[in-house]
Design a protein around this motif. Structure first.
Motif: not given
Length: 330
Positions: A140-157, A161-162
């Motif tokens: 579960p900790e790896k899922i949390v880290e992936l979501n932290k990265f993907f859901n940063q505002r600059p990244i998620i936009k 787009e993609r």
């Protein structure tokens, strides 16, 4: 990037919408699509104008380019239908290259590969393969880290787009509006509305996600079927709540200045939208049966302006908040 698989129903629906729009006078278009056009060409009088819907070439996100006679503005529209929509697909290798260009760390890349293959390796060489649920339960900790990265505002936009608006082709045409539904019934939102709605939403760590969009492998091929092994190298992005999202955006589109009437107006508007999308609801079926109405030909419309009263011979506020109408044109 195209989404592989059987999308014949969606393709047929696109053709139907095209036929309802292309070379048609605004007055001869279905009421639902008229409302869509009014929003798209807000500020212009569409009465008497001919609409043109040009199909886009394959391998880009928009399905149509919409224009109206005498209006210089045109918009690109993506058409969706049904639930569990897969909005994007590409190879894991290409996606990882893109993530590295965005500054993803070695750890994030490793976690994503581990989740994707779920066989104890980062290169698809493990002897035993696990489901996504099994991986999430064990790590579960790896899922949390992936979501932290993907859901940063600059990244998620960048992800939106993609996945939704452009795809992974350089200099591709961008989607201006996403429309979900048929010629008779549909909801929609502009690119800016979708950005705002999705970036303001928070979701759990039960899956690898980008706000409401979720990451999955096209086919994990747990049983090692040689005919589908190549699908294991493809990522798929799903927008399972697309219809609900566009319905909510549609219902909130108008801002009401009078605080005391906002809740009531919002409730009425949401109810009308819900009725027009879900006539199979038991309560609605009983109502439609009581008035001997065909669900396929019935829409509900809100009353938002004063109407002429034969009794007083002047325009007055109506007692009814909405009316059911029969659609005569297909």
């Amino acid at each position: 990037m195209p989404v592989f698989g059987d999308n014949s129903d969606g393709f047929d629906n696109e053709i139907k919408i095209e036929k309802c729009l292309n070379f048609k006078k605004f007055e001869n278009i279905t009421p639902n699509l008229q409302n869509f056009l009014k929003d798209v060409f807000k500020g212009y009088d569409l009465h008497g104008r001919e609409i043109h819907a040009t199909r886009s070439p394959q391998r880009i996100k928009p399905d149509f380019y919409l224009v109206a006679d005498g209006i210089s503005k045109g918009v690109y529209v993506s058409i969706k239908k049904g639930s569990g929509n897969s909005v994007h697909q590409e190879s894991l290798t290409i996606f990882i290259d893109y993530l590295e260009s965005l500054g993803a760390s070695d750890q994030i890349i490793r976690y994503l590969k581990e989740f994707h293959y779920a066989d104890g390796t980062t290169n698809n060489t493990g002897k035993k393969r696990f489901t996504a649920s099994e991986f999430k339960k064990d790590y579960p900790e790896k899922i949390v880290e992936l979501n932290k990265f993907f859901n940063q505002r600059p990244i998620i936009k960048k992800m939106f787009e993609r996945f939704i608006f452009v795809g992974n082709l350089e200099d591709a045409i961008r989607v201006d509006y996403v429309y979900h539904g048929t010629p008779q019934k549909g909801v929609w939102a502009s690119r800016d509305e979708i950005y705002q709605y999705l970036t303001d939403k928070s979701f759990s760590n039960e899956s690898v996600h980008f706000s409401q969009l979720t990451y999955q492998v096209w086919n994990r091929n747990i049983n090692r079927n040689p005919n589908t092994e190549n699908r294991r190298e493809q990522i798929q992005i799903k927008w399972g709540g697309i219809e609900n999202t566009l319905t909510e955006i549609t219902s909130r589109r108008s801002e009401f200045k009078q605080r005391g009437t906002y809740e009531g107006d919002f409730s009425e508007k949401a109810s009308v939208i819900y009725f027009n999308r879900y006539q199979e609801d038991e309560a609605f079926r009983k109502y439609l049966k009581s008035i001997n109405a065909n669900p396929e030909k019935t829409l509900m419309v809100r009353v938002t302006t004063k109407q002429h009263s034969k009794l007083s011979d002047q325009k007055v506020m109506t007692r009814a908040d909405a009316y059911s109408i029969e659609v005569l044109d297909d």
